[in-house]
Design a protein around this motif. Structure first.
Motif, PDB file in Angstrom:
ATOM      1  N   GLY A   1       1.684   1.189  16.992  1.00 39.72           N
ATOM      2  CA  GLY A   1       2.556   0.376  17.823  1.00 39.72           C
ATOM      3  C   GLY A   1       2.099  -1.069  17.736  1.00 39.72           C
ATOM      4  N   LYS A   2       2.509  -1.865  18.702  1.00 38.03           N
ATOM      5  CA  LYS A   2       2.087  -3.268  18.726  1.00 38.03           C
ATOM      6  C   LYS A   2       1.034  -3.421  19.804  1.00 38.03           C
ATOM      7  CE  LYS A   2       3.972  -7.926  18.260  1.00 38.03           C
ATOM      8  NZ  LYS A   2       3.399  -8.054  16.914  1.00 38.03           N
TER       9      LYS A   2
ATOM     10  N   ASP B   1       3.637   4.990  22.454  1.00 41.19           N
ATOM     11  CA  ASP B   1       3.513   4.232  23.698  1.00 41.19           C
ATOM     12  C   ASP B   1       4.038   2.831  23.425  1.00 41.19           C
ATOM     13  OD1 ASP B   1       2.808   2.855  25.979  1.00 41.19           O
ATOM     14  OD2 ASP B   1       0.873   3.872  26.192  1.00 41.19           O
ATOM     15  N   LEU B   2       5.311   2.619  23.713  1.00 42.81           N
ATOM     16  CA  LEU B   2       5.962   1.364  23.347  1.00 42.81           C
ATOM     17  C   LEU B   2       5.550   0.201  24.241  1.00 42.81           C
ATOM     18  CD1 LEU B   2       9.542   2.714  22.544  1.00 42.81           C
ATOM     19  CD2 LEU B   2       7.562   2.471  21.028  1.00 42.81           C
ATOM     20  N   GLY B   3       4.856   0.504  25.323  1.00 46.88           N
ATOM     21  CA  GLY B   3       4.421  -0.562  26.225  1.00 46.88           C
ATOM     22  C   GLY B   3       2.966  -0.946  26.030  1.00 46.88           C
ATOM     23  N   LEU B   4       2.100   0.065  25.871  1.00 50.83           N
ATOM     24  CA  LEU B   4       0.662  -0.187  25.774  1.00 50.83           C
ATOM     25  C   LEU B   4       0.063   0.611  24.617  1.00 50.83           C
ATOM     26  CD1 LEU B   4      -0.220  -0.023  29.581  1.00 50.83           C
ATOM     27  CD2 LEU B   4      -0.152  -2.087  28.166  1.00 50.83           C
ATOM     28  N   ALA B   5       0.502   0.304  23.428  1.00 56.97           N
ATOM     29  CA  ALA B   5       0.025   1.031  22.252  1.00 56.97           C
ATOM     30  C   ALA B   5      -1.469   0.805  22.050  1.00 56.97           C
ATOM     31  CB  ALA B   5       0.794   0.551  21.015  1.00 56.97           C
ATOM     32  N   ASN B   6      -2.220   1.882  21.751  1.00 56.76           N
ATOM     33  CA  ASN B   6      -3.649   1.693  21.505  1.00 56.76           C
ATOM     34  C   ASN B   6      -4.262   2.726  20.562  1.00 56.76           C
ATOM     35  OD1 ASN B   6      -3.770   3.931  23.158  1.00 56.76           O
ATOM     36  ND2 ASN B   6      -4.723   2.876  24.881  1.00 56.76           N
ATOM     37  N   VAL B   7      -3.430   3.440  19.818  1.00 55.04           N
ATOM     38  CA  VAL B   7      -3.964   4.352  18.802  1.00 55.04           C
ATOM     39  C   VAL B   7      -4.826   3.583  17.803  1.00 55.04           C
ATOM     40  CG1 VAL B   7      -3.287   5.658  16.750  1.00 55.04           C
ATOM     41  CG2 VAL B   7      -2.293   6.226  18.960  1.00 55.04           C
ATOM     42  N   ASP B   8      -4.371   2.393  17.396  1.00 57.62           N
ATOM     43  CA  ASP B   8      -5.134   1.602  16.435  1.00 57.62           C
ATOM     44  C   ASP B   8      -6.500   1.206  16.984  1.00 57.62           C
ATOM     45  OD1 ASP B   8      -3.776   0.035  18.290  1.00 57.62           O
ATOM     46  OD2 ASP B   8      -3.583  -1.689  16.975  1.00 57.62           O
ATOM     47  N   VAL B   9      -6.572   0.963  18.293  1.00 58.11           N
ATOM     48  CA  VAL B   9      -7.857   0.615  18.910  1.00 58.11           C
ATOM     49  C   VAL B   9      -8.806   1.801  18.853  1.00 58.11           C
ATOM     50  CG1 VAL B   9      -8.981  -0.126  21.043  1.00 58.11           C
ATOM     51  CG2 VAL B   9      -6.759  -1.085  20.414  1.00 58.11           C
ATOM     52  N   HIS B  10      -8.313   2.999  19.142  1.00 58.56           N
ATOM     53  CA  HIS B  10      -9.142   4.198  19.075  1.00 58.56           C
ATOM     54  C   HIS B  10      -9.748   4.377  17.686  1.00 58.56           C
ATOM     55  CE1 HIS B  10      -8.726   6.795  22.760  1.00 58.56           C
ATOM     56  NE2 HIS B  10      -7.892   5.819  23.046  1.00 58.56           N
ATOM     57  N   LEU B  11      -8.990   4.001  16.652  1.00 57.17           N
ATOM     58  CA  LEU B  11      -9.422   4.228  15.276  1.00 57.17           C
ATOM     59  C   LEU B  11     -10.104   3.018  14.646  1.00 57.17           C
ATOM     60  CD1 LEU B  11      -6.262   6.133  13.993  1.00 57.17           C
ATOM     61  CD2 LEU B  11      -8.519   7.112  14.428  1.00 57.17           C
TER      62      LEU B  11
END
Length: 271
Positions: A96-97, A42-52
């Motif tokens: 992502g960022k 998700d190059l616009g709203l990356a949030n995998v890192d938030v989930h983890l």
């Protein structure tokens, strides 16, 4: 057909649990002793890192800015146990960022370059799970690569079904041989999942001449919300949860080799 190396998780519409499924599927595959890379596409709203609950030193933004090679931006995530100790299950994450839409401005050529780099990187792993962005813009379609398995996540909401159909249409125009399978999320029960799947595949049959199979469904489960809120994998916080077992089953099914004539793992009634 062997089990898929590249697994793309798509939806068309946001808010259907796509990122949660991406993260949980990566966890389930890793728990089966598979080498897994989870890529936040998700190059616009990356949030995998938030989930983890991850705070990576380097991410995809660092790669685009030229501060790191793609291999250097990978973070290894070790799943914690409920008690807080290391759980012993690990997988790699290319984040992502988070909190920035800067990557959404990339050109299609730049995104295609990321896709090629990711394809090369995939040789190191048994599976690469790609959390695609919601929507149908060029960044989503440019990350969809041939020889991938695409899991389209839907709910029974009309907007989810119409957007999923639109995504499937664009993907089949881009790749006529695309391996597309459907996951129904927030299902009340098995019959509800079948009705939701039928609503989508009837449109696909009528207008596209294809019938993406139902790969599985995830039942409604309040424990999902608890795991997300605590940024802890549900498979290890609530291993007996209905949603946990559903994703473990999906992971097991993905590892079963299929005959070449079979477009996907068809979930039969009563199975």
């Amino acid at each position: 057909m062997t089990s898929p190396r590249m697994i793309q998780i798509a939806s068309g519409k946001g808010g259907v649990g796509k990122t949660w499924l991406s993260v949980t599927l990566a966890e389930a595959l890793a728990a089966m002793h598979r080498d897994v890379l989870l890529f936040d596409g998700d190059l616009g709203l990356a949030n995998v890192d938030v989930h983890l609950g991850l705070v990576p030193t380097l991410d995809l933004g660092s790669v685009i800015a030229g501060r790191a090679r793609i291999e250097e931006a990978i973070t290894t995530y070790e799943i914690p146990s409920v008690s807080g100790a290391a759980g012993g299950v690990k997988f790699d994450v290319l984040a992502g960022k988070s909190g920035s839409g800067v990557l959404s401005a990339l050109t299609r050529t730049e995104i295609a370059g990321i896709a090629r780099a990711l394809s090369r990187l995939s040789e190191r792993y048994a599976h690469v799970v790609i959390d695609l962005a919601a929507g149908l813009d060029q960044s989503v379609m440019a990350l969809c690569t041939p020889d991938s398995t695409t899991l389209v996540v839907v709910t029974d909401e009309p907007t989810s079904l119409t957007d999923a159909y639109a995504f499937i249409k664009l993907l089949t125009l881009q790749d006529a041989e695309a391996d597309i399978r459907v996951i129904v999320n927030f299902a009340n029960d098995r019959e509800h999942a079948w009705r939701t799947h039928a609503a989508l595949t009837n449109a696909c049959k009528t207008f596209l001449g294809i019938a993406p199979p139902l790969a599985g469904f995830v039942p409604r489960d309040n424990l999902v919300r608890d795991a997300i809120r605590r940024q802890t994998p549900i498979l290890f916080r609530h291993p007996q949860a209905k949603a946990s077992e559903a994703v473990r089953k999906l992971a097991r099914d993905l590892l079963v080799p299929l005959p070449k004539s079979t477009p996907g793992p068809v979930l039969r009634r009563g199975a």
